[in-house]
Design a protein around this motif. Structure first.
Motif, PDB file in Angstrom:
ATOM      1  N   UNK A 157      -1.902  16.957 -37.538  1.00  0.00           N
ATOM      2  CA  UNK A 157      -3.279  17.766 -36.284  1.00  0.00           C
ATOM      3  C   UNK A 157      -3.298  16.628 -35.969  1.00  0.00           C
ATOM      4  N   UNK A 158      -3.687  15.267 -36.966  1.00  0.00           N
ATOM      5  CA  UNK A 158      -4.824  14.288 -36.596  1.00  0.00           C
ATOM      6  C   UNK A 158      -3.852  13.660 -35.206  1.00  0.00           C
ATOM      7  N   UNK A 159      -2.613  13.167 -35.169  1.00  0.00           N
ATOM      8  CA  UNK A 159      -1.593  12.568 -34.522  1.00  0.00           C
ATOM      9  C   UNK A 159      -1.787  13.700 -32.809  1.00  0.00           C
ATOM     10  N   UNK A 160      -0.997  14.713 -33.175  1.00  0.00           N
ATOM     11  CA  UNK A 160      -0.766  15.791 -32.513  1.00  0.00           C
ATOM     12  C   UNK A 160      -1.705  16.334 -31.493  1.00  0.00           C
ATOM     13  N   UNK A 161      -3.076  16.792 -31.923  1.00  0.00           N
ATOM     14  CA  UNK A 161      -3.964  17.827 -31.761  1.00  0.00           C
ATOM     15  C   UNK A 161      -5.208  17.220 -31.923  1.00  0.00           C
ATOM     16  N   UNK A 162      -5.925  15.697 -31.951  1.00  0.00           N
ATOM     17  CA  UNK A 162      -6.645  15.375 -32.229  1.00  0.00           C
ATOM     18  C   UNK A 162      -8.537  15.801 -32.087  1.00  0.00           C
ATOM     19  N   UNK A 163      -8.517  16.267 -31.078  1.00  0.00           N
ATOM     20  CA  UNK A 163      -9.956  17.726 -30.118  1.00  0.00           C
ATOM     21  C   UNK A 163      -9.865  18.662 -30.474  1.00  0.00           C
ATOM     22  N   UNK A 164      -8.849  19.227 -30.999  1.00  0.00           N
ATOM     23  CA  UNK A 164      -8.376  20.440 -31.666  1.00  0.00           C
ATOM     24  C   UNK A 164      -9.533  20.772 -32.260  1.00  0.00           C
ATOM     25  N   UNK A 165     -10.157  22.098 -32.447  1.00  0.00           N
ATOM     26  CA  UNK A 165     -11.031  22.337 -33.546  1.00  0.00           C
ATOM     27  C   UNK A 165     -11.053  22.791 -35.070  1.00  0.00           C
ATOM     28  N   UNK A 166      -8.998  22.651 -35.363  1.00  0.00           N
ATOM     29  CA  UNK A 166      -8.705  23.215 -35.972  1.00  0.00           C
ATOM     30  C   UNK A 166      -8.765  21.625 -36.989  1.00  0.00           C
ATOM     31  N   UNK A 167      -8.424  20.957 -35.915  1.00  0.00           N
ATOM     32  CA  UNK A 167      -8.545  19.419 -36.904  1.00  0.00           C
ATOM     33  C   UNK A 167      -9.502  18.952 -36.733  1.00  0.00           C
ATOM     34  N   UNK A 168     -10.807  19.529 -36.462  1.00  0.00           N
ATOM     35  CA  UNK A 168     -11.565  19.202 -36.665  1.00  0.00           C
ATOM     36  C   UNK A 168     -12.937  19.686 -38.043  1.00  0.00           C
ATOM     37  N   UNK A 169     -12.145  20.847 -38.319  1.00  0.00           N
ATOM     38  CA  UNK A 169     -12.906  21.483 -39.471  1.00  0.00           C
ATOM     39  C   UNK A 169     -11.669  20.932 -41.046  1.00  0.00           C
ATOM     40  N   UNK A 170     -10.606  20.791 -40.033  1.00  0.00           N
ATOM     41  CA  UNK A 170     -10.248  19.471 -41.548  1.00  0.00           C
ATOM     42  C   UNK A 170     -11.069  18.138 -41.133  1.00  0.00           C
ATOM     43  N   UNK A 171     -11.736  18.109 -40.703  1.00  0.00           N
ATOM     44  CA  UNK A 171     -11.720  16.443 -40.760  1.00  0.00           C
ATOM     45  C   UNK A 171     -12.707  16.814 -42.111  1.00  0.00           C
ATOM     46  N   UNK A 172     -13.419  18.085 -41.877  1.00  0.00           N
ATOM     47  CA  UNK A 172     -14.794  18.313 -42.760  1.00  0.00           C
ATOM     48  C   UNK A 172     -14.100  18.151 -44.325  1.00  0.00           C
ATOM     49  N   UNK A 173     -13.074  19.156 -44.476  1.00  0.00           N
ATOM     50  CA  UNK A 173     -13.079  19.842 -45.527  1.00  0.00           C
ATOM     51  C   UNK A 173     -11.977  18.571 -46.703  1.00  0.00           C
ATOM     52  N   UNK A 174     -11.587  17.721 -45.542  1.00  0.00           N
ATOM     53  CA  UNK A 174     -10.740  17.565 -46.634  1.00  0.00           C
ATOM     54  C   UNK A 174     -11.697  16.191 -47.279  1.00  0.00           C
ATOM     55  N   UNK A 175     -12.589  15.533 -46.066  1.00  0.00           N
ATOM     56  CA  UNK A 175     -13.161  14.620 -47.375  1.00  0.00           C
ATOM     57  C   UNK A 175     -14.009  15.046 -48.499  1.00  0.00           C
ATOM     58  N   UNK A 176     -14.770  16.533 -47.908  1.00  0.00           N
ATOM     59  CA  UNK A 176     -15.240  17.058 -49.416  1.00  0.00           C
ATOM     60  C   UNK A 176     -14.836  17.671 -50.263  1.00  0.00           C
ATOM     61  N   UNK A 177     -13.205  17.873 -50.222  1.00  0.00           N
ATOM     62  CA  UNK A 177     -11.996  17.850 -51.289  1.00  0.00           C
ATOM     63  C   UNK A 177     -12.215  17.062 -52.117  1.00  0.00           C
ATOM     64  N   UNK A 178     -12.102  15.939 -51.499  1.00  0.00           N
ATOM     65  CA  UNK A 178     -11.493  14.532 -52.090  1.00  0.00           C
ATOM     66  C   UNK A 178     -13.112  13.946 -52.474  1.00  0.00           C
ATOM     67  N   UNK A 179     -13.939  14.203 -52.418  1.00  0.00           N
ATOM     68  CA  UNK A 179     -15.678  13.936 -53.125  1.00  0.00           C
ATOM     69  C   UNK A 179     -15.915  15.146 -54.297  1.00  0.00           C
ATOM     70  N   UNK A 180     -15.404  16.406 -54.281  1.00  0.00           N
ATOM     71  CA  UNK A 180     -15.547  17.174 -55.373  1.00  0.00           C
ATOM     72  C   UNK A 180     -14.040  16.735 -56.505  1.00  0.00           C
ATOM     73  N   UNK A 181     -12.761  16.293 -55.659  1.00  0.00           N
ATOM     74  CA  UNK A 181     -11.740  16.462 -57.184  1.00  0.00           C
ATOM     75  C   UNK A 181     -11.930  14.863 -57.436  1.00  0.00           C
ATOM     76  N   UNK A 182     -12.915  14.150 -56.677  1.00  0.00           N
ATOM     77  CA  UNK A 182     -13.211  12.905 -57.593  1.00  0.00           C
ATOM     78  C   UNK A 182     -14.129  12.785 -58.859  1.00  0.00           C
ATOM     79  N   UNK A 183     -14.706  14.214 -58.891  1.00  0.00           N
ATOM     80  CA  UNK A 183     -15.365  14.718 -59.956  1.00  0.00           C
ATOM     81  C   UNK A 183     -14.432  15.261 -61.743  1.00  0.00           C
ATOM     82  N   UNK A 184     -12.774  14.758 -61.216  1.00  0.00           N
ATOM     83  CA  UNK A 184     -11.848  15.619 -62.230  1.00  0.00           C
ATOM     84  C   UNK A 184     -11.755  13.921 -63.228  1.00  0.00           C
ATOM     85  N   UNK A 185     -12.639  12.646 -62.867  1.00  0.00           N
ATOM     86  CA  UNK A 185     -11.881  11.919 -63.946  1.00  0.00           C
ATOM     87  C   UNK A 185     -13.126  11.063 -63.921  1.00  0.00           C
ATOM     88  N   UNK A 186     -14.391  12.338 -64.315  1.00  0.00           N
ATOM     89  CA  UNK A 186     -15.087  12.327 -65.143  1.00  0.00           C
ATOM     90  C   UNK A 186     -14.749  12.259 -66.943  1.00  0.00           C
TER      91      UNK A 186
END
Lengths: 429, 191
Positions: free
Chosen positions: A193-222
């Protein structure tokens, strides 16, 4: 539509010729795609979503009057319809985004409803975690086979829900390796998505969910030395912030730069939390000792995170944009000695407060220099938030607090007014 | 992402897997229903599962067993229970195995939730467990009424409420909840 209106206005005023008007329209059509097709995709997905959710609600109704066999057959019908529509899409409409997204979304919900209905019909023992895991595993291939960004988004939401349904809130939490495998499984599609549709709204939503998932997932290492997670979170958020400000990355985000917002606000938010004495009291009391810190899982995770953030900082130095990421981009490094100091001295809390003040001042200054209202307001917000937090610590009278609030509010208003005037003056010149 | 010629075969495999998983759940459940049928006396609560609808939570009288202390049971371990019926036809625990029995399929696998001492008897331990068949799904308009009826029936000594459960090879399926031989669903309709 507003573009059409503007072009019409400029044509009538004789500012642009009909040829130029056509060129402008063609440019935006090829850049953003046909707006009617986009609307069709959106309505298609919403329609499929509503139908899918309606099926889930019907599932919850319980069909007492039907026999077990009939209920079982009915449980499979949405699944078969969903699979049928996906097959039709793949064989007859493989290039239609609307068909791909709608049929994939419908099938996504049909999978969940089938498994849930069978569980309900047979009164099977409940395990929400394993139900969601099974659902997501069956839905994941849809993302790649139908290239469905909508299902990818639902999948990301689903795996995060799976994560917090497990023993995420236990202390110490156990690492959920399955979650990380599920998360990594969606990365190739995100990259696509990042490469082929960088301006798409779907891609933009992914740009939010991916980092938020990483932040949430980091908590599993406590796992035992949880205080070290502060360093880990600040490093991750610092990496997001630095990544978002790289020259070739900045232009990719169409409207809001999610990595920047999450990185900057997350960093400031954590520092605001650390500006209270109580947190440092706990860090001081929970002193695990140097050996335990070095041997801990949190330390093992901290090393790559700090290295990644440092490398991004180095890239800024190479691109000569190091000043633009100061001070927020440096917080993850500055915090490390403060964190160590916090185990021995209460000075750490004062340093955090000074750090926040410095962030506020430098950000305001940067906002003024670059005539950027967003940056200016971020700086003002940091200082205002710091002042608000100190209200809880310091014993001030209501009148004095009220006066300070009014002054901060007036400061906000004046700074924004002055900035707008500057911008208008520059435009006239 | 160009792998067009593989997409339809990949989709066919996906369809098979998506149908196989719920079908296997159905077939496994049907297999358990052909096993030993038992009646478990119940001792309830009205929550909602957002994906599967309204249900009543059941708890059971026969939820602990006395075992020899030398077996040294621990919380979280799996116990394999064999049942028999008392004079009234209700299930009582007959045997407790610490391993999966190979000579019979009429047993139920349960996790041990608590291990307690038996007063004045160091040679024995008491182990407690939760049965997996603790949810009975009902039509949402009936679930609350069923729960109220259920609570009242527990207090009424003339009424006996029990769950009809089939067990097979460690697994269990809850078929019905009865009160004095009549299904709770029918009792709620009548009342």
């Amino acid at each position: 539509m507003s573009l059409q209106k503007n072009i019409k206005e400029l044509l009538e005023a004789g500012v642009i010729s009909p040829e130029i008007a056509d060129n402008i329209q063609n440019y935006y059509k090829t850049k953003g795609g046909n707006p009617h097709n986009r609307l069709f995709v959106v309505f298609g997905v919403i329609g499929a979503l509503l139908v899918g959710l309606g099926i889930i609600l019907i599932v919850a109704h319980n069909w007492d009057n039907l026999s077990k066999e009939i209920k079982t057959i009915l449980a499979f019908i949405p699944l078969l319809i969903g699979q049928g529509s996906c097959f039709f899409t793949l064989s007859k409409k493989p290039n239609s985004i609307a068909w791909r997204e709608s049929s994939a979304t419908f099938l996504f919900f049909a999978i969940g409803s089938c498994i849930a209905l069978v569980g309900q019909i047979y009164n099977l023992p409940s395990n929400l975690s394993s139900f969601i895991l099974t659902w997501m595993l069956l839905a994941l291939p849809l993302v790649y086979i139908l290239r469905s960004a909508a299902v990818s988004l639902f999948y990301l939401i689903g795996i995060n829900f799976y994560l917090i349904q497990g023993d995420y809130w236990l202390n110490p939490v156990s690492i959920n390796y399955t979650y990380w495998l599920l998360f990594l499984a969606i990365f190739p599609f995100y990259y696509y998505l990042f490469k082929s549709k960088p301006k798409s709204n779907f891609t933009n939503f992914h740009h939010w969910l991916i980092p938020l998932s990483l932040v949430l997932g980091l908590g599993t290492f406590a796992k035992g030395t949880e205080t070290l997670m502060l360093v880990n979170f600040l490093s991750l958020l610092g990496a997001f912030y630095l990544f978002s400000q790289l020259k070739n990355i900045k232009n990719i985000f169409p409207r809001s730069n999610s990595y920047f917002i999450i990185g900057a606000l997350g960093t400031i938010g954590i520092l605001l939390g650390l500006s209270f004495f109580e947190i440092w009291d706990e860090i001081y009391e929970l002193d695990y000792g140097f050996t335990k810190y070095i041997e801990s899982l949190e330390f093992l995770v901290a090393i790559p995170l700090i290295l990644i953030a440092s490398y991004l900082l180095y890239m800024h130095w190479q691109q000569k944009t190091i000043n633009s990421v100061f001070p927020i981009g440096f917080i993850f490094l500055i915090f490390i000695p403060i964190f160590i100091l916090g185990h021995f001295s209460a000075a750490a809390v004062f340093l955090v407060n000074l750090l926040l003040l410095a962030i506020g001042i430098f950000t305001i200054r940067k906002g003024v220099q670059t005539s950027n209202l967003g940056t200016l307001n971020l700086g003002l917000l940091s200082i205002a938030a710091l002042i608000c937090c100190r209200f809880f610590d310091l014993e001030l009278s209501f009148v004095l607090r009220g006066v300070i609030f009014i002054l901060v509010g007036i400061g906000f208003f004046l700074a924004n007014y002055w900035m707008l005037k500057q911008t208008q003056t520059n435009e006239i010149q | 992402m160009k792998f067009n010629k593989y997409i339809l075969p990949a989709f066919a495999i996906l369809v098979f897997v998506q149908l196989y998983i719920p079908l296997k759940m159905v077939l496994d459940s049907e297999k358990v229903l052909k096993g030993q049928e038992l009646k478990f006396k119940t001792a309830p609560i009205d929550p909602t599962d957002p994906f599967r609808g309204k249900y009543i939570v059941l708890s059971f009288e026969e939820n602990e067993a006395i075992v020899p202390a030398f077996q040294k049971w621990r919380k979280g371990e799996l116990a394999y229970l064999g049942f028999t019926s008392d004079t009234d036809g209700f299930a009582i625990i007959d045997t407790v195995y610490s391993f999966k029995p190979s000579s019979t399929t009429d047993f139920l696998e349960v996790p041990v939730t608590r291990v307690l001492r038996v007063p004045n008897n160091d040679n024995k331990q008491k182990i407690r467990f939760n049965y997996p068949f603790n949810r009975y799904y009902m039509e949402e308009s009936k679930a609350y009424a069923a729960e109220v009826f259920y609570r009242n029936s527990i207090r009424d000594s003339t009424k006996v409420t029990y769950a009809v459960v089939s067990i097979n090879n460690g697994k269990a399926i809850l078929s019905d909840v009865m009160c004095n031989g009549v299904s709770l669903k029918d009792l709620v309709d009548v009342n």
